[in-house]
Design a protein around this motif. Structure first.
Motif, PDB file in Angstrom:
ATOM      1  N   SER A  26      -6.773   7.227   1.106  1.00 52.09           N
ATOM      2  CA  SER A  26      -8.059   6.981   0.970  1.00 52.09           C
ATOM      3  C   SER A  26      -8.898   6.303   2.035  1.00 52.09           C
ATOM      4  O   SER A  26     -10.126   6.344   2.227  1.00 52.09           O
ATOM      5  CB  SER A  26      -8.199   6.254  -0.456  1.00 52.09           C
ATOM      6  OG  SER A  26      -9.355   5.976  -0.831  1.00 52.09           O
ATOM      7  N   TYR A  27      -8.242   5.064   2.586  1.00 52.81           N
ATOM      8  CA  TYR A  27      -8.681   4.458   3.560  1.00 52.81           C
ATOM      9  C   TYR A  27      -9.066   5.163   4.797  1.00 52.81           C
ATOM     10  O   TYR A  27     -10.275   4.974   5.371  1.00 52.81           O
ATOM     11  CB  TYR A  27      -7.696   3.385   4.143  1.00 52.81           C
ATOM     12  CG  TYR A  27      -8.130   2.552   5.220  1.00 52.81           C
ATOM     13  CD1 TYR A  27      -8.884   1.324   5.087  1.00 52.81           C
ATOM     14  CD2 TYR A  27      -7.318   2.678   6.533  1.00 52.81           C
ATOM     15  CE1 TYR A  27      -9.307   0.940   6.517  1.00 52.81           C
ATOM     16  CE2 TYR A  27      -7.484   2.071   7.726  1.00 52.81           C
ATOM     17  CZ  TYR A  27      -8.513   1.329   7.657  1.00 52.81           C
ATOM     18  OH  TYR A  27      -8.864   0.642   8.765  1.00 52.81           O
ATOM     19  N   GLU A  72      -3.205   5.207  -1.138  1.00 53.73           N
ATOM     20  CA  GLU A  72      -4.199   4.180  -0.753  1.00 53.73           C
ATOM     21  C   GLU A  72      -4.745   4.400   0.847  1.00 53.73           C
ATOM     22  O   GLU A  72      -5.587   4.171   1.231  1.00 53.73           O
ATOM     23  CB  GLU A  72      -3.720   2.596  -0.967  1.00 53.73           C
ATOM     24  CG  GLU A  72      -3.599   2.377  -2.325  1.00 53.73           C
ATOM     25  CD  GLU A  72      -2.412   3.043  -3.278  1.00 53.73           C
ATOM     26  OE1 GLU A  72      -2.410   3.225  -4.522  1.00 53.73           O
ATOM     27  OE2 GLU A  72      -1.329   2.941  -2.745  1.00 53.73           O
ATOM     28  N   LEU A 115       0.946  -1.069   0.076  1.00 61.37           N
ATOM     29  CA  LEU A 115      -0.002   0.063   0.134  1.00 61.37           C
ATOM     30  C   LEU A 115       0.993   1.283  -0.160  1.00 61.37           C
ATOM     31  O   LEU A 115       1.706   1.418   0.969  1.00 61.37           O
ATOM     32  CB  LEU A 115      -1.142  -0.146   1.228  1.00 61.37           C
ATOM     33  CG  LEU A 115      -2.143  -1.031   1.197  1.00 61.37           C
ATOM     34  CD1 LEU A 115      -2.788  -1.053   2.683  1.00 61.37           C
ATOM     35  CD2 LEU A 115      -2.933  -0.680   0.079  1.00 61.37           C
TER      36      LEU A 115
END
Length: 256
Positions: A119-120, A116, A112
């Motif tokens: 975004s999480y 990413e 990751l």
């Protein structure tokens, strides 16, 4: 995380802190910030991303803890820094540990990146906000990862209600008012690490002078394609001889 009412009940009684949501027998979680950290300063520079904060944590208006580290590495490519409730930040770090472990277990040769992870985090913060049980933090996520276009630097922020954005330089908390003008005036994309440190330290000093919750004990971290480095805390040289500091009431209406 787990909240317990003080023995005498004086602090929690009659305050918002008493409004906690039951999470099972004997377990409650606070819906009001208790121990909080102040500003995070972060910016992109020539080789990566630099992030800085002080190491203080306040219990209400009392500067209770002076060696709290609010910048952590996430996986191979990212750094995270947090303002706000420290126990909520610890909960977020637990989420991220589970995320990176799950990603590692795929063993597919990929990992990751900061985009990413950011975004999480936006989904986590927005989800908790929709439950009216927010995580009381402003999070800064920075990192570097090699992509199709080569080395890609990333710096983003997400707050407690899920509002998020990407930027070349970011400051949370009081720094959003006092440090952002300095960063806008002096930041350059081709800054060396040494220049970036000087700019960050300038912002930290302004916050030390103006933010009552800041202390003169700072921590700087950087992340490049070679990985993350979090440096030991240190202090900056200060000057308190300014006229406004020596006689703050001069020219003020009324008197003490």
């Amino acid at each position: 995380m787990a909240w317990q009412q003080p023995m005498n009940g004086s602090h929690a009684s009659g305050s918002k802190a008493a409004a906690a949501v039951a999470d099972g027998p004997g377990t409650q979680r606070t819906q009001y910030p208790y121990v909080t950290g102040t500003s995070i300063i972060a910016l992109k520079y020539k080789d990566g991303v630099i992030m800085a904060s002080d190491t203080g944590a306040s219990y209400g208006s009392t500067l209770r803890y002076k060696s709290v580290e609010r910048i952590k590495a996430v996986g191979k490519h990212s750094l995270i820094g947090a303002s706000g409730e420290f126990s909520d930040f610890q909960e977020i770090l637990r989420y991220l540990d589970e995320l990176t472990l799950s990603d590692h277990m795929w063993d597919d040769g990929n990992s990751l990146g900061p985009k990413e992870v950011h975004s999480y985090l936006t989904r986590v913060m927005y989800n908790r906000r929709n439950k009216f049980d927010p995580l009381w933090n402003s999070l800064v996520l920075g990192g570097v990862k090699k992509g199709p276009k080569g080395e890609e630097k990333y710096l983003g922020m997400v707050n407690m209600i899920g509002t998020h954005f990407e930027e070349n330089h970011i400051a949370t908390g009081f720094g959003n008012h006092m440090a952002i003008p300095i960063l806008r005036a002096e930041w350059r994309e081709d800054m060396t690490f040494e220049e970036a440190v000087k700019l960050v330290e300038k912002c930290l000093l302004v916050l030390l002078y103006r933010d009552r919750s800041s202390i003169n004990k700072f921590q700087i971290a950087k992340i490049t394609t070679e990985g993350a480095t979090i440096y030991p805390p240190y202090s900056l040289k200060t000057y308190w001889g300014f006229a406004a500091f020596e006689n703050p009431a001069q020219g003020a209406v009324g008197s003490w």
